[in-house]
Design an enzyme around this catalytic site. Structure first.
Site, PDB file in Angstrom:
ATOM      1  N   ASN A 170       0.814  -1.228   0.000  1.00  0.00           N
ATOM      2  CA  ASN A 170       0.000   0.000   0.000  1.00  0.00           C
ATOM      3  C   ASN A 170       0.840   1.267   0.000  1.00  0.00           C
ATOM      4  O   ASN A 170       0.629   2.175   0.791  1.00  0.00           O
ATOM      5  CB  ASN A 170      -0.912   0.056   1.242  1.00  0.00           C
ATOM      6  N   ARG A 215       7.714   6.927  -1.588  1.00  0.00           N
ATOM      7  CA  ARG A 215       7.670   6.671  -0.146  1.00  0.00           C
ATOM      8  C   ARG A 215       8.440   5.386   0.201  1.00  0.00           C
ATOM      9  O   ARG A 215       9.092   5.311   1.233  1.00  0.00           O
ATOM     10  CB  ARG A 215       6.194   6.614   0.303  1.00  0.00           C
ATOM     11  N   ARG A 254       3.974  -1.625   8.951  1.00  0.00           N
ATOM     12  CA  ARG A 254       5.082  -2.362   8.324  1.00  0.00           C
ATOM     13  C   ARG A 254       6.231  -2.585   9.307  1.00  0.00           C
ATOM     14  O   ARG A 254       7.029  -3.508   9.166  1.00  0.00           O
ATOM     15  CB  ARG A 254       5.589  -1.607   7.091  1.00  0.00           C
ATOM     16  N   LYS A 313       1.646 -10.751  -3.588  1.00  0.00           N
ATOM     17  CA  LYS A 313       2.340  -9.766  -4.448  1.00  0.00           C
ATOM     18  C   LYS A 313       3.801  -9.596  -4.007  1.00  0.00           C
ATOM     19  O   LYS A 313       4.724  -9.579  -4.822  1.00  0.00           O
ATOM     20  CB  LYS A 313       1.575  -8.438  -4.395  1.00  0.00           C
ATOM     21  N   PRO A 336       3.944 -10.732 -10.462  1.00  0.00           N
ATOM     22  CA  PRO A 336       3.264 -10.017  -9.377  1.00  0.00           C
ATOM     23  C   PRO A 336       2.074  -9.220  -9.930  1.00  0.00           C
ATOM     24  O   PRO A 336       2.132  -8.707 -11.046  1.00  0.00           O
ATOM     25  CB  PRO A 336       4.335  -9.052  -8.854  1.00  0.00           C
ATOM     26  N   ASP A 387      -0.732  -6.171  -9.003  1.00  0.00           N
ATOM     27  CA  ASP A 387      -1.259  -5.111  -8.143  1.00  0.00           C
ATOM     28  C   ASP A 387      -2.171  -4.249  -8.992  1.00  0.00           C
ATOM     29  O   ASP A 387      -2.532  -4.639 -10.117  1.00  0.00           O
ATOM     30  CB  ASP A 387      -0.119  -4.293  -7.515  1.00  0.00           C
ATOM     31  N   HIS A 436      -1.624  -1.647 -10.775  1.00  0.00           N
ATOM     32  CA  HIS A 436      -1.091  -1.290 -12.102  1.00  0.00           C
ATOM     33  C   HIS A 436      -1.238  -2.458 -13.078  1.00  0.00           C
ATOM     34  O   HIS A 436      -1.639  -2.285 -14.232  1.00  0.00           O
ATOM     35  CB  HIS A 436       0.391  -0.914 -11.999  1.00  0.00           C
ATOM     36  N   GLN A 493       6.258  -8.733 -17.359  1.00  0.00           N
ATOM     37  CA  GLN A 493       5.483  -7.990 -16.358  1.00  0.00           C
ATOM     38  C   GLN A 493       6.206  -6.703 -15.980  1.00  0.00           C
ATOM     39  O   GLN A 493       5.594  -5.649 -15.810  1.00  0.00           O
ATOM     40  CB  GLN A 493       5.258  -8.862 -15.106  1.00  0.00           C
ATOM     41  N   PHE A 495       4.624  -3.226 -16.171  1.00  0.00           N
ATOM     42  CA  PHE A 495       4.474  -2.478 -14.918  1.00  0.00           C
ATOM     43  C   PHE A 495       5.094  -1.095 -15.066  1.00  0.00           C
ATOM     44  O   PHE A 495       4.487  -0.076 -14.708  1.00  0.00           O
ATOM     45  CB  PHE A 495       5.160  -3.254 -13.787  1.00  0.00           C
TER      46      PHE A 495
HETATM   47  N1  LIG Z   1       8.765  -4.704 -11.934  1.00  0.00           N
HETATM   48  C1  LIG Z   1       7.982  -4.462 -10.876  1.00  0.00           C
HETATM   49  N2  LIG Z   1       8.359  -3.557  -9.988  1.00  0.00           N
HETATM   50  C2  LIG Z   1       7.581  -3.329  -8.934  1.00  0.00           C
HETATM   51  N3  LIG Z   1       7.692  -2.470  -7.913  1.00  0.00           N
HETATM   52  C3  LIG Z   1       6.624  -2.622  -7.133  1.00  0.00           C
HETATM   53  O1  LIG Z   1       6.394  -1.947  -6.023  1.00  0.00           O
HETATM   54  N4  LIG Z   1       5.808  -3.552  -7.624  1.00  0.00           N
HETATM   55  C4  LIG Z   1       6.382  -4.012  -8.755  1.00  0.00           C
HETATM   56  C5  LIG Z   1       5.997  -4.965  -9.695  1.00  0.00           C
HETATM   57  O2  LIG Z   1       4.941  -5.618  -9.608  1.00  0.00           O
HETATM   58  N5  LIG Z   1       6.829  -5.159 -10.745  1.00  0.00           N
END
Ligand SMILES: Nc1nc2[nH]c(O)nc2c(=O)[nH]1
Length: 399
Positions: free
Chosen positions: A174, A179, A229, A303, A320, A322, A324, A366, A370
């Protein structure tokens, strides 16, 4: 007292070079792609604008400070650590050998290159894999791949230290990249040993597992704004350390076939060393097994586990997911979500969808997607902020 260098000393060090076409490797894009959180622009103080003044980046990798730049098809680097600076000093018969109070500022003007340093760079950027070859593979399976992600297609996947990736990505939950960078830097400043100072700025190693397992860590991180965290970082460190405090632990079994792993040559037999060796050992096993193990630690969900697998454990098919990546799935690939939010079920479906589409190196694809989506979101946010400002100014003028 750690070695103190002046910026002039660092600027005068000669560059070592590796040749890479820009299509194979976009350095700036890669360092800003959200895989590592320790890279900063480094200003060499130069006022000219020749190609020699391409952007420089400074960051800490393992026990070294690296300075990188890319000029046309050449990737250039300087690596600074106790060993090579002491060598320069000895070779140049300097009398101010490290660890005293006066900064070293003479110009050694020597290339900091040797084959072991080249191999560190090759390892970190997976340079033994050809990205142009991977582009071909992605395009065979997904014919518009390169046109879907034109601005990020030259992102390289990083091959990082698993301890660093594990604790950095616990911070990523999150959170936005700026940050996360601040948190990781704060964690290194608080608990990581200093490698070197350059013009008074200290560069720290990533903290050891045992330093993050100290009882005071949770409170200190909380005080620094880590929120929930803080507990996860401290508890995961304690759990890892407990599992590897004795060297007869069954968990270390998977390291027996880890002898050829170049990355763990310098790892000692302390409890920290055993934790690190154990995580490196997950490179030799299967993706599902590595992920299942990681999911047992506090603060590591699917993730974060997939990011650790992909960016440090050679599990290059890990995808992963998320917000995005979900947007990429829905908007670019017309993936139909069953629920509005990202559930465990939809996470797995999106991940599997991309694994079957992109194949063995789906995780690298990915990272390209991403990074493309990150840039798109940043631009959208900036342009929507700009549009809001225009609208606000118009309203003011009307009044
Ligand atoms: N390549 C990626 N970089 C990331 N940074 C992050 O915070 N998430 C990712 C990700 O899913 N892929």
């Amino acid at each position: 007292m750690k070695m103190k260098l002046t910026k002039k000393y660092v600027d005068d060090l000669a560059w070592s070079s590796l040749i890479y076409p820009k299509d194979e490797f976009d350095l700036a894009l890669t360092l800003r792609s959200g895989q590592s959180f320790r890279w900063l622009k480094y200003d060499d103080g130069s006022t000219t604008t020749t190609t020699d003044t391409a952007d420089q980046w400074i960051g800490v990798v393992e026990n070294d400070v690296w300075i990188l730049r890319q000029n046309r098809g050449v990737l250039q680097y300087k690596i600074i650590n106790d060993n090579n600076i002491n060598n320069y000093i000895i070779n140049n018969k300097f009398d101010n050998i490290s660890n005293n109070d006066s900064p070293i500022h003479k110009n050694p003007n020597m290339a900091s290159s040797d084959s072991s340093q080249d191999s560190k760079i090759r390892n970190y950027f997976h340079l033994d894999l050809s990205l142009l070859e991977l582009h071909k593979q992605f395009t065979e399976k997904d014919k518009d791949f390169l046109t879907r992600f034109p601005s990020s297609k030259s992102v390289r996947l990083l091959r990082q230290n698993p301890v660093e990736v594990l604790f950095s990505f616990i911070c990523s939950t999150n959170n936005n990249i700026r940050r996360i960078c601040n948190m990781v830097e704060c964690m290194c400043r608080l608990f990581g040993a200093v490698i070197v100072q350059i013009d008074g700025k200290a560069y720290h190693k990533f903290p050891t597992v045992s330093s993050l397992a100290e009882t005071s860590v949770e409170a200190e991180l909380k005080k620094s704004g880590f929120g929930y965290r803080a507990k996860f970082i401290n508890e995961t460190a304690k759990k890892l350390l407990k599992e590897h405090e004795n060297n007869n632990n069954n968990n270390d079994d998977n390291n027996n076939n880890n002898i050829n792993n170049v990355d763990d040559n310098n790892i000692d037999d302390s409890a920290d060393g055993r934790c690190e060796r154990y995580l490196f050992g997950l490179r030799n096993g299967k993706y599902d097994d590595a992920k299942k193990i990681l999911l047992q630690y506090p603060g590591i969900g699917p993730k974060v586990a997939d990011c650790i697998c992909l960016m440090s454990l050679d599990q290059l098919n890990a995808v992963p997911v998320d917000t995005h990546v979900r947007q990429v799935a829905e908007k670019i690939y017309n993936f139909k979500m069953e629920a509005k939010s990202l559930t465990t079920n939809s996470y797995d479906k999106i991940s599997t969808f991309f694994q079957s589409l992109w194949g063995r190196y789906a995780g690298w694809a990915q990272s390209i997607a991403f990074s493309g989506q990150l840039n798109l979101d940043a631009n959208t946010t900036t342009s929507s902020v700009a549009l809001l400002k225009v609208a606000r100014n118009k309203r003011k003028r009307k009044k």
